[in-house]
Design an enzyme around this catalytic site. Sequence first.
Site, mmCIF file in Angstrom:
data_model
loop_
_atom_site.group_PDB
_atom_site.id
_atom_site.type_symbol
_atom_site.label_atom_id
_atom_site.label_comp_id
_atom_site.label_asym_id
_atom_site.label_seq_id
_atom_site.Cartn_x
_atom_site.Cartn_y
_atom_site.Cartn_z
ATOM 1 C CD GLU A 182 -2.981 -0.763 2.153
ATOM 2 O OE1 GLU A 182 -2.782 -0.722 3.239
ATOM 3 O OE2 GLU A 182 -4.131 -1.629 2.107
ATOM 4 C CD GLU A 374 -4.037 -5.786 2.642
ATOM 5 O OE1 GLU A 374 -4.813 -5.493 3.203
ATOM 6 O OE2 GLU A 374 -2.680 -5.612 2.926
HETATM 7 C C1 BG6 Z 1 -4.506 -3.221 4.766
HETATM 8 C C2 BG6 Z 1 -2.883 -2.843 5.205
HETATM 9 O O1 BG6 Z 1 -4.539 -1.585 5.195
HETATM 10 O O2 BG6 Z 1 -5.679 -3.532 5.253
HETATM 11 C C3 BG6 Z 1 -3.304 -4.853 6.496
HETATM 12 O O3 BG6 Z 1 -2.009 -3.678 3.960
HETATM 13 C C4 BG6 Z 1 -4.079 -4.257 7.344
HETATM 14 O O4 BG6 Z 1 -2.189 -4.299 6.646
HETATM 15 C C5 BG6 Z 1 -5.255 -4.326 6.636
HETATM 16 O O5 BG6 Z 1 -4.587 -4.825 8.221
HETATM 17 C C6 BG6 Z 1 -7.262 -4.261 7.182
HETATM 18 O O6 BG6 Z 1 -6.811 -3.337 7.629
HETATM 19 P P1 BG6 Z 1 -7.045 -3.111 9.497
HETATM 20 O O7 BG6 Z 1 -6.665 -1.821 9.717
HETATM 21 O O8 BG6 Z 1 -8.538 -3.998 9.740
HETATM 22 O O9 BG6 Z 1 -6.478 -4.190 10.161
#
Ligand code: BG6
Length: 476
Positions: A182, A374
């Site tokens: 990211e 993701e």
């Molecule tokens: C992304 C990241 O921002 O979202 C992860 O690459 C992160 O590291 C994921 O965990 C989900 O966000 P969060 O804040 O719910 O863990």
Amino acid sequence: MTDSQFPANFLWGGAIAANQAEGAHLAEGKGLTTVDMIPHGANRMPIKLGLVDKVALDDNEFYPSHDAIDFYHNYKDDIALLAEMGFKVFRLSIAWSRLYPNGDEEEPNQQGIDFYTKVFEECQKHGIEPLVTLCHFDVPMHLVEKYGSWRNRKLITFFERYARTCFNAFDGLVKYWLTFNEINILLHSPFSGAGLLFQPGENRDQVKYQAAHHELVASALVTRIAHEINPQNKVGCMLAGGNFYPYSCKPEDVFTAMEKDRENLFFIDVQSRGYYPSYAKKVFKDKGVELDIHDGDLDILKNTVDFVSFSYYASRCASAEMNSGNTSEANVVKSIKNPHLPASDWGWVIDPLGLRITMNTLYDRYQKPLFLVENGLGAMDEFDSEGQINDDYRINYLREHIKAMKQAIDDGVPLLGFTPWGCIDLVSASTGEMSKRYGFIHVDRNDKGHGTLARTRKKSFYWYQKVIASNGTDLD
Ligand code: BG6
């Protein structure tokens, strides 16, 4: 049942990151990283955002990354569970400071190399392809303290050395690589994104875009090196994705949404096309940014990525009148609350069609294969009286997003694979909580770090197993 449009070799799997899963934060020579300094609780945000001049560990604070879910000592059993679901790919990151504890050493720490060799061999044993992020929100702390992290050009050399070590040491075990997780989050969360802390009075945009330039040069340089070391290597960039919708059809709202999209896509424009986009000049002028670009940098940037990877949790929304009172945040990117969409318990809007829109936008713009690395729903899970977790809400979220992926593929977008986030419960990056869970596998650990660490299969585990076995045909 729906007709499968997923290619036969589609890479189904899941994703984690070192700092949110491994724990063992000082084991076998590992050095401290930025994320090891970010506590759970009230002081988390000011540090993550780089709003303090200096960070130091404090005995009164709890640091979730220090033990996390102890993947470090459980990786064999964890990978076996992923294999049981039928994973074809497993996205994970290497902690830079396991290989280079300070970041500026000449030689790597062999114990770090040995650990990841064992992890990748375990994947190989189960026929799982690793997809490896070189830097997922964890810069060695020594590089922050001594050099100011990515604001300093020297980081390019240190990162190059680290990446070269990885490409050589894991050649034959890993062929899919991502450079920076990211990368656009550097603008929104400068310390957790890129190890940046600010001095009072300095032009933060200048610091951020100069750091971005260094990361972009480093990313392109190591892309070239990965290809030189093994032409089979495939290197991707990684965007915190999600298109901005205009809040209304008022031209000013449409223009603001375009600008907000550009702010994030700026990074991918460079990594995917190999040069600074034409709009960058005006952005830099307006923000008082003057980049220090060295001879040869622009040539290095021409080493573009092989594929474009991205995270997608939520779409975003912008209006010309955006202000701090009417915005929410997902992935620390500020957005107007969209009145047409439901939201998770953490306020992240749920918008599967937004995924299809984002995928079409990215492919229209870059014409490179995409990889959704993701996606998922952060939610509270409870055991029922029979000791089961019936996470139908997670299944519903994923089902709708898989349908949207399939529709985007039908639209003509090539998609290499899908690695939903936190396939095994892990520490939340934004809040530091364990209770914001994404996994198919429950981990017994709470927000204060207590629990047995026992792993339990949730209902979604068996559902995803079926999805993979049917190559996305059976989503029921
Ligand atoms: C992304 C990241 O921002 O979202 C992860 O690459 C992160 O590291 C994921 O965990 C989900 O966000 P969060 O804040 O719910 O863990």
